[in-house]
Enzyme design. Structure first.
Site, PDB file in Angstrom:
ATOM      1  N   ASP A   1     127.774  35.346  14.400  1.00 46.19           N
ATOM      2  CA  ASP A   1     126.403  35.141  13.910  1.00 46.19           C
ATOM      3  C   ASP A   1     126.516  35.035  12.404  1.00 46.19           C
ATOM      4  O   ASP A   1     126.922  35.993  11.750  1.00 46.19           O
ATOM      5  CB  ASP A   1     125.509  36.332  14.283  1.00 46.19           C
ATOM      6  CG  ASP A   1     125.266  36.410  15.789  1.00 46.19           C
ATOM      7  OD1 ASP A   1     125.116  35.352  16.413  1.00 46.19           O
ATOM      8  OD2 ASP A   1     125.235  37.531  16.327  1.00 46.19           O
TER       9      ASP A   1
ATOM     10  N   ASP B   1     116.680  32.711  23.773  1.00 46.62           N
ATOM     11  CA  ASP B   1     116.544  34.123  23.379  1.00 46.62           C
ATOM     12  C   ASP B   1     115.360  34.709  24.131  1.00 46.62           C
ATOM     13  O   ASP B   1     114.264  34.150  24.097  1.00 46.62           O
ATOM     14  CB  ASP B   1     116.311  34.231  21.867  1.00 46.62           C
ATOM     15  CG  ASP B   1     117.523  33.767  21.068  1.00 46.62           C
ATOM     16  OD1 ASP B   1     118.646  33.828  21.609  1.00 46.62           O
ATOM     17  OD2 ASP B   1     117.347  33.334  19.914  1.00 46.62           O
TER      18      ASP B   1
END
Lengths: 251, 213
Positions: A11, A130
């Site tokens: 990330d 998500d």
């Protein structure tokens, strides 16, 4: 025999690898280029690179960081973050990505999935979803988890595969960074409905969790960040645990 | 020796270039790897690599868009017998035609057709994506220093059904046999991505660079 894939995930924010809990409280986890080198050396099955603030900052992904990271990878690389057009997809492929993750734009502009699949092949289009649990159902979030939609995650997963997504990356925001394990109910609900491979993400704290994602959740690949970045386990440890549990992995 | 990788607007040229460069450095021979997007440069190549990521029709279109490219490829590969390697869709393009999104003619260098992977059970996912073991003819120099059943990286929804089985050098298994490497004289193609298959992939590329068909 096709193997279950183990995928470390970088990330990236402002050119650095970070790791948070439930998508916030980000902690620095190093330089993406150095991390990519380590994972290539460990023999990771793939690498995932997500520019997690590209959409919320309304900017394009940092191509030069992708470029330098890709240079360290002789394994498949999926890159996501701020992908809005066919041009963006093409630029990422030229920078060294093999697959492109689309999340926010898949919702704002769903035709991008279809056009992307037609132009670059479905195998190249990974739709990242998500998700947060909401009583008995799951809801999709966009902009790196900052924006709630009214879209049901299971229906969305089915729709994007019909549009041409070749793979889904399913992240449970409730579990992300908590180390409590995947949301296997969510995974099961999706893997039983879609015809394409699913990458499980969000919540891995132990090697047993990786096994659960596949055996109970039906995932074809497992993604983890914290357990690998901070050196708790390496790829070989994960492989060994999964093989001992009867799963097929690379040696 | 000059190895030309054709850039026709499709796919992961950079990854392919990097892996060939790494393989050539390991061989420590005088090998030059170049990316080529026009016929004049292609003429100077001793070996030709055709990568391919994307849809069949789109890739074929990309080849046709470069003036004189297909004609020159035919001359170099079929008449002059230069070593050729197609990767993934670059391998499928060798077929007579593909049924991906309609019907598209290929280069017809190896007889056969490209059709979708057959789902034989509910849980089987398509695309065929990930590392799968490859069974091959161990005597062939293209598999030197590679162990039987080694894993290579695949990512595809369509497969090349080669008409004559003798042109299938290696296969993998996913809902039935799938041609993993096709070979006809100087023409070779891999369904897997050697550029993404870490050590085994680099070894395969080294073998291609040393290959003298």
């Amino acid at each position: 025999m096709l193997k279950t894939r183990i995928i470390p995930c970088l990330d990236v924010k402002d050119g650095r690898v970070v790791k948070g809990i439930n998508f916030v409280d980000l902690k620095d986890a190093g330089d993406p280029v150095e991390q990519a080198k380590v994972y290539d050396f460990q023999g990771a099955d793939e690498l995932c690179f997500l520019d997690i603030t590209a959409s919320s900052d309304n900017r394009n992904i940092l191509l030069d960081v992708v470029n330098r990271t890709a240079d360290q990878c002789f394994m498949p690389l999926t890159v996501g973050g701020g992908v809005r057009s066919l041009e963006d997809i093409r630029n990422l492929l030229l920078a060294g990505a093999d697959k492109v993750g689309i999340n926010t734009s898949a919702i704002n502009n769903p035709i991008l999935i279809e056009e992307g699949a037609n132009k670059f092949g479905s195998q190249c289009i990974v739709v990242a979803i998500d998700v947060k649990k909401n009583k008995d159902s799951w809801t999709v979030y966009t902009h790196g988890g900052r924006k709630e939609t009214r879209i049901d995650a299971i229906e969305w997963a089915e729709l994007v595969t019909e549009k041409g997504a070749g793979e889904l990356l399913i992240t449970s925001m409730d579990r992300d960074g908590t180390g409590k394990g995947f949301d296997v109910d969510l995974l099961k609900a999706i893997t039983s409905k879609v015809p394409v491979p699913v990458i499980a993400s969000g919540g891995v704290g132990t090697l047993e969790h990786l096994v659960q994602g596949v055996k109970e959740g039906g995932a074809n690949a497992v993604l983890a960040a914290s357990i690998f970045h901070f050196g708790k386990y390496n790829i070989q440890d994960a492989r060994k645990a999964m093989t001992e549990a009867g799963l097929n992995t690379r040696l | 020796m000059r190895v030309g990788i054709i850039d026709y607007g499709s796919g992961n040229i950079r990854s392919v270039f990097k892996s060939f460069e790494k393989a050539s450095l390991l061989l420590d021979k005088n090998i030059q790897i170049v990316i080529i997007d026009n016929v004049e440069e292609l003429k100077k190549a001793d070996k030709v690599v055709l990568p391919g990521v994307g849809a069949f029709a789109d890739c074929m279109q990309g080849l046709n868009n470069i003036n004189g490219l297909v004609e020159l490829l035919n001359k170099m590969v079929i008449e002059d017998s230069k070593a050729f390697m197609g990767i993934c869709v670059g391998m499928q393009l060798l077929a007579n035609f593909s049924k991906e999104y309609g019907y598209t003619e290929g280069l017809s260098w190896i007889d056969g057709e490209v059709t979708s992977i057959v789902k034989v059970e509910e849980e089987m996912k398509v695309p065929h994506m990930g590392w799968n073991s490859v069974e091959f003819d161990q005597k062939h120099s293209l598999f030197r220093r590679i162990k039987q059943d080694e894993d290579f990286y695949f990512v595809h929804s369509y497969k090349f059904n080669v008409q004559n089985n003798k042109f299938v050098l290696a296969k993998t298994h996913y809902g039935g046999d799938i041609a993993a490497v096709v070979l006809k004289d100087n023409i070779m193609g891999t369904q897997f991505h050697p550029e993404k298959s870490q050590d085994a992939g680099i070894q395969f590329i080294k073998n291609f660079l040393e290959w003298a068909p």
